[in-house]
Design an enzyme around this catalytic site. Structure first.
Site, PDB file in Angstrom:
ATOM      1  N   ILE A  38       0.856  -1.194   0.000  1.00  0.00           N
ATOM      2  CA  ILE A  38       0.000   0.000   0.000  1.00  0.00           C
ATOM      3  C   ILE A  38       0.887   1.237   0.000  1.00  0.00           C
ATOM      4  O   ILE A  38       1.709   1.388   0.892  1.00  0.00           O
ATOM      5  CB  ILE A  38      -0.918   0.039   1.243  1.00  0.00           C
ATOM      6  CG1 ILE A  38      -1.735  -1.247   1.366  1.00  0.00           C
ATOM      7  CG2 ILE A  38      -1.825   1.256   1.193  1.00  0.00           C
ATOM      8  CD1 ILE A  38      -2.588  -1.314   2.634  1.00  0.00           C
ATOM      9  N   LYS A  58       5.063   1.344  12.895  1.00  0.00           N
ATOM     10  CA  LYS A  58       4.394   1.855  11.696  1.00  0.00           C
ATOM     11  C   LYS A  58       3.487   3.052  12.021  1.00  0.00           C
ATOM     12  O   LYS A  58       3.456   4.029  11.281  1.00  0.00           O
ATOM     13  CB  LYS A  58       3.599   0.731  11.035  1.00  0.00           C
ATOM     14  CG  LYS A  58       4.506  -0.351  10.440  1.00  0.00           C
ATOM     15  CD  LYS A  58       3.705  -1.604  10.104  1.00  0.00           C
ATOM     16  CE  LYS A  58       4.582  -2.706   9.513  1.00  0.00           C
ATOM     17  NZ  LYS A  58       3.856  -3.991   9.471  1.00  0.00           N
ATOM     18  N   GLY A  74       5.223  -9.696   2.494  1.00  0.00           N
ATOM     19  CA  GLY A  74       5.531 -10.597   1.385  1.00  0.00           C
ATOM     20  C   GLY A  74       6.479  -9.937   0.409  1.00  0.00           C
ATOM     21  O   GLY A  74       6.563  -8.708   0.320  1.00  0.00           O
TER      22      GLY A  74
END
Lengths: 429, 429
Positions: free
Chosen positions: B139, B208, B305
């Site tokens: 994203i 984050k 990933g």
């Protein structure tokens, strides 16, 4: 801040134009901080100076001829918010670029038709032609495609990109009322463009999907190759039947790339109720992008309105203020190639509705023709009679569209078929 | 292409490093076209040269000491993919910046702890320090906050930004199994970091959310002020009870700005099942941003990933290749201010679970204490007995957290209360 301000001229002071003025004044300090310099409104221009507007504009310099703005020494950027695919918008932008002014526009029709020519012009003049606001309102999909996902080989971009259609379809389902009634309500609320075919005829979505396809696939923009079907033919019965089977009907813009070429389609589709597309309400837009490394991503936000559209315009302005002068379509415009366009490359399931005479053998005849074209039936339902006739609903297994349309054509000609068959693609997304 | 290639050196060849090599080689021509020049891997480096890896790396120049890469004349960008908040990652980045090399990193721990210092260094050296991959995988939320929405006054950013926690919570619900069992399964599948507290303890989400808050609010990054609660204390009974009431439990990162200051929180929350957050499966991440003009927007994609993370790294590289050298946090690093941090500024409803002795008057006592602190009950349920005791579930009306924690503290001390009370915030989003 040591740097000079970025001087902008705004042409067009409708809802969006006023939204941009509002944004730039309300968030002035924040924008200066983020952009590294002031973004100053150095001229405004619209058809009627004395029209009643939501903001007092008297402190801004009024310029009566938009072409003056394109010429003005002191203007760095022209913000075109008039709309319409041709003049005056087109010549204002042309002239501005020729005068080495950056251009920011929300004009999807103009970009869809003249985007390539204007991008080349901008490139030659070494200025920016930015149009984040032309697609999906506040969703920053242009930058996402041009910059964030630009290394990905993108295979498809699907979107609900016209809020008006989504609103109408949602209202039809919620209020169980027919298209014409809801359409009139939406018109009265001012939700529909002056020329309704832009919205409900799918043309607005087609403008946007042609821009999206060009950005996603690095191909030259090609509006004429968008296959367009609007929502005018969607009946309440289709919406309620789809709902009973776990689907909603959405007007989708679909851009696909395969080895055969690019396909660009705007058409109503059945989507699973539980999918992200199925959940979209009213004026909300969503774009799904699938790339070979990033895989599936979704972007959701308001697709229209003063605030979200102004947000996209201001982001284009901040880019220019920061000195980030980028190509309009994410790569050199002069190198954008004309892609092979194919009309249809994916097979899918279809929802079919027929009105058939209620006689023995009718269903067998129907199934026979479908079988002849290799179309197999997933399930079939017959609804309550309408006089002598009965609506029959069918969901097919995946089939090529060409087979389907051929079968439909044959069925529509036989006497048991009492009205034009309806077929709607099912997108399982 | 006339331009010189952009020469990059990659340090760290784990899953993500190999993903980047794979991306840059598989999509080479496309990337060259989009970036306007070749992005060439001119050196690779990792701890063990002979480790078995998924790709054959023999055609790339192997450099055994990462600090050599930071020094090399021929390297324009160092891509740091070692991870870890301190050395060697930190000194590699420091050295690279001091040598006027751009840096791209996926290292959230390092940015959360040293991001401000390194951003200042990059600014002084006039090079980029980019970290799109540090937050939410594929994203492009860093660029969205820094560029697309940067003119907006952002009031809140909420996110599900740790796929492992989301996977564990989803599996607990789907398989009706307790935390410890699912956690072990996830560990065996390799889904959990070596130090599990990073994931399930909420620290990764905290890294984050501190980056997101700095970008959204234009404040200096401040990891130490994130209030962190992990998912270790979530019981199956909470998940099934939440579900029965129409909620799911998600580990949310919450960054809010009010006139009082900024709050940064990571904690499990109940979210409506039908909301976008409630629908998120497994490893998918979502970030919601609300700005004063764009209003609410949502961004969804894979949070981890090789492919999605590499997509973000390559987008950072393309920016550099195009000459778009931007500030790390969306404005001059030296001007980023330390914001006032407040621990809690929003009142909300809470889900409470108590284990109480099953005697007359018990519920009255409980309700009495809640009432004393001004907490009113929306609904209450008593579940089946567990021996002598019975679990009691309460959903409150909105209340300040300070009142709630005071009430909970008092209740936990009385003898009718047989285990530590559980309280979870309800986010109606």
């Amino acid at each position: 801040m040591e740097k000079n301000p970025l001087n902008i001229g705004i042409v067009g002071l409708g809802t969006v134009g006023i939204g941009v003025v509002d944004f730039l004044t309300t968030n002035k300090d924040l924008i200066t901080l983020r952009a590294g310099r002031e973004i100053r409104i150095s001229g405004i221009c619209a058809k009627r100076k004395n029209k009643k507007r939501e903001l007092n504009l008297s402190r801004f310099r009024w310029i009566s001829d938009p072409l003056t703005l394109s010429n003005e020494q002191g203007i760095d950027v022209v913000v075109e918010l008039i709309g319409g695919q041709n003049d005056p918008a087109k010549s204002i932008i042309e002239k501005s670029l020729l005068n080495k002014k950056h251009v920011v526009t929300a004009n999807k029709a103009l970009i869809a038709h003249h985007g390539h020519y204007l991008a080349i012009l901008a490139e030659e003049q070494k200025v920016s032609l930015n149009f984040e606001a032309a697609v999906a309102g506040g969703i920053p999909i242009v930058k996402i495609l041009k910059e964030s996902l630009s290394g990905n080989d993108i295979s498809r971009v699907y979107g609900v990109i016209n809020g008006t259609c989504n609103y109408i379809l949602t209202q039809m389902e919620n209020h169980e009322q027919d298209y014409s009634k809801i359409f009139r309500d939406a018109q009265n609320l001012g939700f529909v463009e002056k020329d309704p075919s832009l919205d409900v005829g799918g043309i607005d979505s087609a403008h946007k999907i042609s821009i999206i396809a060009a950005l996603a696939f690095g191909s030259r923009i090609n509006f004429d190759n968008v296959k367009i079907k609007g929502i005018e033919s969607i009946s309440l019965i289709d919406i309620t039947s789809a709902s009973a089977m776990g689907y909603r009907i959405k007007l989708l813009g679909l851009a696909n790339k395969s080895t055969a070429g690019i396909s660009q389609v705007v058409e109503p589709c059945l989507v699973p109720k539980e999918s992200l597309f199925g959940k979209l309400d009213g004026g909300t837009n969503m774009v799904m992008v699938e790339g070979n490394f990033v895989e599936k991503t979704h972007y959701i936000g308001l697709g229209a309105g003063a605030g979200p559209t102004a947000s996209s315009i201001v982001s284009d302005l901040i880019d220019i203020a920061r000195g980030n002068i980028s190509s309009s379509f994410g790569q050199r415009a002069s190198e954008l190639e004309i892609s092979q366009h194919v009309s249809e490359d994916l097979s899918s399931s279809f929802y079919l509705r027929f009105l058939l005479t209620d006689k023995p053998g009718t269903l067998a005849k129907l199934a026979g023709i479908l079988g002849k074209y290799g179309i197999s039936i997933n399930h079939m339902r017959q609804l309550r009679h309408q006089g002598e006739n009965a609506p029959v609903l069918i969901v097919t297994h995946p089939t090529a569209k060409i087979s389907l349309t051929s079968a439909i054509k044959e069925i529509s000609k036989i006497e048991i078929c009492k009205s034009d068959p309806v077929y709607i693609r099912i997108e399982d997304l």
